[in-house]
Design a protein around this motif. Structure first.
Motif, PDB file in Angstrom:
ATOM      1  N   LEU A 172     -49.521   6.009 -34.304  1.00 28.16           N
ATOM      2  CA  LEU A 172     -50.173   4.733 -34.573  1.00 28.16           C
ATOM      3  C   LEU A 172     -49.830   3.785 -33.430  1.00 28.16           C
ATOM      4  N   SER A 173     -50.853   3.215 -32.813  1.00 27.68           N
ATOM      5  CA  SER A 173     -50.646   2.373 -31.634  1.00 27.68           C
ATOM      6  C   SER A 173     -51.313   1.022 -31.830  1.00 27.68           C
ATOM      7  N   TRP A 174     -50.625  -0.020 -31.363  1.00 33.88           N
ATOM      8  CA  TRP A 174     -51.150  -1.378 -31.449  1.00 33.88           C
ATOM      9  C   TRP A 174     -51.510  -1.876 -30.051  1.00 33.88           C
ATOM     10  N   GLN A 175     -52.332  -2.912 -29.998  1.00 30.91           N
ATOM     11  CA  GLN A 175     -52.753  -3.447 -28.717  1.00 30.91           C
ATOM     12  C   GLN A 175     -51.584  -4.106 -28.001  1.00 30.91           C
ATOM     13  N   SER A 176     -51.744  -4.280 -26.674  1.00 33.79           N
ATOM     14  CA  SER A 176     -50.628  -4.735 -25.844  1.00 33.79           C
ATOM     15  C   SER A 176     -50.155  -6.147 -26.199  1.00 33.79           C
ATOM     16  N   ASP A 177     -51.039  -6.972 -26.742  1.00 29.28           N
ATOM     17  CA  ASP A 177     -50.641  -8.340 -27.073  1.00 29.28           C
ATOM     18  C   ASP A 177     -50.114  -8.468 -28.499  1.00 29.28           C
ATOM     19  N   GLU A 178     -49.941  -7.345 -29.188  1.00 26.71           N
ATOM     20  CA  GLU A 178     -49.420  -7.360 -30.565  1.00 26.71           C
ATOM     21  C   GLU A 178     -47.981  -6.879 -30.582  1.00 26.71           C
ATOM     22  N   ASN A 179     -47.190  -7.456 -31.454  1.00 23.97           N
ATOM     23  CA  ASN A 179     -45.805  -7.039 -31.652  1.00 23.97           C
ATOM     24  C   ASN A 179     -45.518  -7.016 -33.147  1.00 23.97           C
ATOM     25  N   PRO A 180     -46.001  -5.987 -33.847  1.00 25.27           N
ATOM     26  CA  PRO A 180     -45.838  -5.945 -35.303  1.00 25.27           C
ATOM     27  C   PRO A 180     -44.378  -5.781 -35.699  1.00 25.27           C
ATOM     28  N   SER A 181     -44.040  -6.288 -36.842  1.00 20.66           N
ATOM     29  CA  SER A 181     -42.682  -6.170 -37.351  1.00 20.66           C
ATOM     30  C   SER A 181     -42.427  -4.743 -37.837  1.00 20.66           C
ATOM     31  N   PRO A 182     -41.145  -4.325 -37.920  1.00 20.10           N
ATOM     32  CA  PRO A 182     -40.859  -2.983 -38.426  1.00 20.10           C
ATOM     33  C   PRO A 182     -41.400  -2.756 -39.838  1.00 20.10           C
ATOM     34  N   ASP A 183     -41.351  -3.788 -40.698  1.00 28.11           N
ATOM     35  CA  ASP A 183     -41.896  -3.614 -42.048  1.00 28.11           C
ATOM     36  C   ASP A 183     -43.389  -3.314 -41.998  1.00 28.11           C
ATOM     37  N   ALA A 184     -44.125  -4.026 -41.134  1.00 27.47           N
ATOM     38  CA  ALA A 184     -45.565  -3.780 -41.029  1.00 27.47           C
ATOM     39  C   ALA A 184     -45.842  -2.389 -40.473  1.00 27.47           C
ATOM     40  N   VAL A 185     -45.040  -1.957 -39.501  1.00 21.58           N
ATOM     41  CA  VAL A 185     -45.260  -0.632 -38.902  1.00 21.58           C
ATOM     42  C   VAL A 185     -45.026   0.466 -39.924  1.00 21.58           C
ATOM     43  N   PHE A 186     -43.890   0.421 -40.614  1.00 26.33           N
ATOM     44  CA  PHE A 186     -43.579   1.490 -41.562  1.00 26.33           C
ATOM     45  C   PHE A 186     -44.477   1.421 -42.795  1.00 26.33           C
ATOM     46  N   THR A 187     -44.940   0.220 -43.156  1.00 23.77           N
ATOM     47  CA  THR A 187     -45.946   0.128 -44.222  1.00 23.77           C
ATOM     48  C   THR A 187     -47.230   0.834 -43.809  1.00 23.77           C
ATOM     49  N   SER A 188     -47.617   0.670 -42.551  1.00 28.57           N
ATOM     50  CA  SER A 188     -48.802   1.357 -42.038  1.00 28.57           C
ATOM     51  C   SER A 188     -48.603   2.864 -42.060  1.00 28.57           C
ATOM     52  N   VAL A 189     -47.395   3.322 -41.736  1.00 29.04           N
ATOM     53  CA  VAL A 189     -47.119   4.762 -41.742  1.00 29.04           C
ATOM     54  C   VAL A 189     -47.259   5.323 -43.150  1.00 29.04           C
ATOM     55  N   ARG A 190     -46.647   4.658 -44.130  1.00 35.04           N
ATOM     56  CA  ARG A 190     -46.703   5.175 -45.508  1.00 35.04           C
ATOM     57  C   ARG A 190     -48.133   5.140 -46.050  1.00 35.04           C
TER      58      ARG A 190
END
Length: 653
Positions: free
Chosen positions: A122-140
């Protein structure tokens, strides 16, 4: 956000070891990269067909040989967040260290699933810096959409590129039922999940195969003009030669678009358009393919990759079944009378310069292709020189046999006959020994003249250039330009030196270990000594560069190390250049270091007055009145402790 699914092996025997080698290891390493020792790999027990989760987990978690893991949190469901070095990971296994073993054991319970490894990013755009909670929520959420909510997984957030991305390694085999999840249409499923996550978590909307309307419904993205296939793009990038796909797009795409918008496109008109550009259309593998008329058996491209309107299904839906191209010289068929070919596809240099320069580049490219073909013909026809050793030894043996036969007929006395037999044998042994010496000389001559083996590509080009071949001279200049560009790139990577010490050729010394510096060996043989992570002294072999130091202590350490590197050279062609103050510092460090050499002195000082000037300069630079004997003792003890040559058993020159 977007999703990437790395390709897998087609034989369903994906190996995580090979995946790590593919991702992190390259056949061609850059010279500026630091040489690292190869880690020792411990082979996994079990069948080679069993997927190896360990290597993927190590890569995803960026784990070193002995990583330091710290458990951050554990949820009531047993999901752990672990900080492995600088990488934040999440897993529902017992622990991050045991995750690979758990997934391997679970995968072994299903004998029918030959490839239980599943890996996506899962990859985000260069100007985005998602939080770890948002990243792992996306994974689940993504795992749940794939039907793998309860499956074992390891996810890790990587921030070593411009785009924050998360690697997910999952086990297709369920840990309870041991059934393997069907991953059919997984790319579309993950694309849909990305659109939902963008809406729910506020990520930037990215391009993908699915889009979301204002009311929240998903629909497939309308297909635009397709991009170049991966093979065609690589050809144009690396060889700078236009691919068949690029030529067909450049010459026919706009014409096909105009005809399609007007509604006048038909089978005969399509053949006409293609034929006038030196191309043809045929049925191939259940679709339409565009090929080169000059080389119909060579590579072809999909017609739908050139323009979606000329795909087989699109054409048959509007214009009926496929109609082959009519004969090119049919005077009755004026609509499709393809009598003139305006252009042909030539794998020439890509058109990106002015017309005059383009023509010169094309001419050079064609000449170099012919030059390479000549070398291939030379290689194919080259044969190792035959010294006929076996035949010559057999001639000696045959001569001995003939001599014995003559003796047998001419000599009647048995004792005399036996004696002459012995003489014939002796002559045979003598001739064989002389032949061996002669063969040794002939082989040595072939080796010295380069005839013992075929010439390499570069050696052959050099010989052709000596004979006045223009293409060979052009090829040699191309190599020289490439080396200059590579050298300029390497040179730009280093800071401006304060002092440079030049040496003669082949002045190589061992790598030194300094307590004040970190030693780094690059792949081009350059040895750089770092202080606080920055280059302090760099040994290029033919020269040593000393860079500016942040403080006086670092400056002394750098000068001592430079003096030690100088002392290990022969001193025949040593030349110091640079800032006078920096040069004097290095000279003074070498003078007081006084490393014992063959001439009993590391630096030859012409007279006492010059030595006094050097010491006065050092006292002025350091701001201290240092006595020569004390300074010598201090430098001697410090250098004995700070600089040690590696390996230890290497004798001093």
């Amino acid at each position: 956000m977007n999703v990437i699914i790395p390709p897998k092996r087609r034989d369903k025997k994906t190996s995580f070891r090979k995946l790590v080698e593919y991702v992190s290891t390259r056949e061609e390493n850059k010279n500026a990269e630091q040489v690292q020792p190869e880690p020792a790999h411990t082979p996994n027990a079990g069948s080679t067909a069993t997927p190896d989760f360990g290597q993927l987990v190590d890569y995803v978690g960026r784990k070193n040989i002995s990583p330091a893991s710290e458990i951050i949190s554990i949820s009531p469901e047993g999901i752990q967040r672990v900080l492995s070095g600088e990488v934040l990971c999440e897993t529902n296994c017992f622990s991050l260290e045991a995750a690979a073993s758990e997934m391997n054991m679970t995968a072994m319970q299903n004998r029918h699933c030959k490839d239980a490894v599943y890996h996506f990013i899962l990859s985000w755009q260069s100007d985005e810096n998602p939080s770890p909670d948002a990243v792992f929520t996306s994974v689940r959420y993504s795992m749940a959409q794939l039907g793998m909510a309860d499956h074992q997984y390891v996810a890790a957030i990587h921030k070593d590129t411009d785009n924050v991305h998360c690697h997910v390694s999952a086990n297709r085999v369920h840990p309870v039922t041991f059934r393997a999840q069907n991953m059919w249409n997984d790319a579309d499923t993950l694309q849909k999940a990305c659109r939902v996550l963008e809406r729910d978590l506020g990520f930037n909307v990215d391009n993908g195969s699915w889009e979301m309307s204002g009311d929240g419904s998903l629909y497939r993205t309308r297909r635009a003009l397709p991009s170049a296939p991966r093979g065609a793009a690589k050809r144009e990038i690396f060889s700078d030669k236009e691919s068949l796909h690029g030529y067909a797009v450049r010459e026919t795409r706009q014409m096909i678009s105009d005809l399609s918008e007007e509604g006048s496109l038909s089978w005969p008109l399509l053949h006409n358009v293609m034929y006038t550009r030196g191309l043809g259309v045929r049925e191939q593998n259940g679709g339409l393919a565009v090929f080169d008329l000059l080389n119909p058996d060579s590579i072809s491209v999909k017609a739908s990759d050139i323009h979606p309107a000329i795909g087989l299904q699109a054409m048959e839906a509007k214009h009926g079944s496929f109609l082959p191209a009519p004969p090119a010289s049919d005077p009755e068929n004026h609509e499709a009378g393809m009598l003139m070919v305006d252009k042909f596809y030539l794998p020439q240099l890509h058109v990106r310069d002015g017309e005059a320069r383009r023509e010169r580049r094309e001419a050079r490219a064609v000449a170099r292709d012919i030059l390479r073909a000549r070398y291939d013909a030379y290689r194919a026809g080259w044969e190792r020189p035959d010294l006929r050793a076996g035949e010559r030894f057999r001639q000696i043996s045959a001569h001995c046999v003939a001599t014995k036969a003559n003796v047998r007929q001419a000599v009647r006395d048995p004792l005399m006959r036996k004696l002459m037999y012995r003489v014939a044998e002796f002559e045979k042994m003598k001739a064989a020994a002389e032949l061996r010496l002669q063969l040794r000389e002939e082989r040595q001559t072939l080796k010295e003249t380069g005839q013992a083996r075929h010439l390499t590509w570069k050696s052959w080009v050099e010989q052709e250039a000596l004979n006045g071949d223009v293409a060979a001279i052009s090829q040699m200049r191309g190599w020289a330009y490439r080396e200059k560009r590579a050298a300029s790139k390497r040179q730009s990577a280093w800071p401006e030196p304060n002092a440079v010490i030049h040496f003669g050729p082949a002045e190589d010394v061992p790598t030194f270990k300094s307590s004040a510096h970190d030693t780094a060996l690059l792949r081009d043989g350059t040895v750089t000594y770092l202080r606080d992570g920055k280059p302090a002294v760099t040994d290029f072999g033919n020269r040593v560069e000393v860079y500016a130091a942040a403080d006086a202590a670092s400056d002394r350490h750098n000068n001592d190390l430079a003096a030690e590197l100088i002392a290990w050279r022969s001193g025949e062609n040593t030349v110091l250049q640079g800032d006078p103050a920096a040069v004097n510092r290095v000279l003074y460090a070498g003078a007081v270091r006084n490393v014992t050499k063959r001439d009993e002195q590391s630096f030859s000082v012409s007279d006492q007055q010059h030595m006094a000037n050097v010491r006065a300069t050092e006292r002025h630079l350091s701001g201290q009145d240092v006595r020569a004997e004390a300074s010598h003792t201090e430098y001697q003890s410090r250098m004995d402790d700070a600089v040690r040559p590696l390996p230890k058993d290497l004798p001093r020159p």
